[in-house]
Design an enzyme around this catalytic site. Sequence first.
Site, PDB file in Angstrom:
ATOM      1  N   GLU A   9      18.550  -3.821  28.619  1.00 35.98           N
ATOM      2  CA  GLU A   9      18.122  -2.773  27.696  1.00 35.98           C
ATOM      3  C   GLU A   9      18.160  -3.241  26.248  1.00 35.98           C
ATOM      4  O   GLU A   9      19.183  -3.713  25.769  1.00 35.98           O
ATOM      5  CB  GLU A   9      19.042  -1.550  27.842  1.00 35.98           C
ATOM      6  CG  GLU A   9      18.666  -0.396  26.935  1.00 35.98           C
ATOM      7  CD  GLU A   9      19.574   0.808  27.098  1.00 35.98           C
ATOM      8  OE1 GLU A   9      19.147   1.920  26.736  1.00 35.98           O
ATOM      9  OE2 GLU A   9      20.717   0.638  27.573  1.00 35.98           O
ATOM     10  N   GLU A  54      18.045  10.988  29.176  1.00 34.16           N
ATOM     11  CA  GLU A  54      19.273  10.430  28.603  1.00 34.16           C
ATOM     12  C   GLU A  54      19.273  10.715  27.108  1.00 34.16           C
ATOM     13  O   GLU A  54      18.970   9.866  26.288  1.00 34.16           O
ATOM     14  CB  GLU A  54      19.356   8.914  28.865  1.00 34.16           C
ATOM     15  CG  GLU A  54      20.770   8.383  28.648  1.00 34.16           C
ATOM     16  CD  GLU A  54      20.815   6.974  28.071  1.00 34.16           C
ATOM     17  OE1 GLU A  54      21.759   6.253  28.363  1.00 34.16           O
ATOM     18  OE2 GLU A  54      19.903   6.611  27.289  1.00 34.16           O
TER      19      GLU A  54
END
Length: 268
Positions: free
Chosen positions: A153, A252
């Site tokens: 990420e 998220e």
Amino acid sequence: MQHLGYELSANVSLLWTEHDYLDRFAAAADAGFGAVETWWPFPDAEPTAAQEAELLRSIEAAGVRLRGLNFFAGDMPAGERGIATNVARRAELTANITAVRRIAEATGCDRFNLLYGQVADDEDPTAQHATAQEAVTIAAAALADQGGVVLIEPLAAGLNGAYPLHTHEDVIALLEGPLAGVAGVGLLFDTFHLAMNGVDVVAAAGRSAAHIAHVQIADAPGRGEPGSGDLAWDEVFAALRAAGFAGPVAAEYRPTGSTADSLAWVRP
């Protein structure tokens, strides 16, 4: 829960913080989610048997599927963002990989976010990157027979210390370079982090299509629910569909009000 053709999972580390952590799985189910994800929920890399059993009981009792799990990332509140770059913490990460595999076997979880780690300015950066890449390779091999995918990420610059991956291009350079040929590794396409780094999220979806293994959505700026910031969400989802991305997608974000109120953006 569906949104524009995608099954949504809910990240219980950021949603339903009005509840105790273990109660959030049931809250997600009550809100209509069949799948959830979570950051590493334990203070240490290796949970006790009792801690692990308590987590698994809460997931099972809620009747939800664990779709995503972060590896241990160090002391996140203190500013750490992963330990993979730190060779001195390899034994800690190795123990964590074993624990993650146990949870994967028990739940069927198949997406695992391994934060790359920060680069210390008093050590050789090349060696630190090599250490992180080796850690990714080891983790992917450990989860291969579970069908697991290790996610890499990019994070927002300025908010995550000396974390070296800021854009989808940074991760693609790893996947097409030193990690080429390593099975079970993919890009975590997080709309908030990319947008905060000046990335055109809609355009990036097409460029990244071959490498996206998971999408997390939050608006930017602010990291709130879709509609609380500046991103064009219909265009984002249209770009993902056009790129051939089939899922999964996770909510998220940090709700700007109650979690229940923050779900008004969801459209079947």
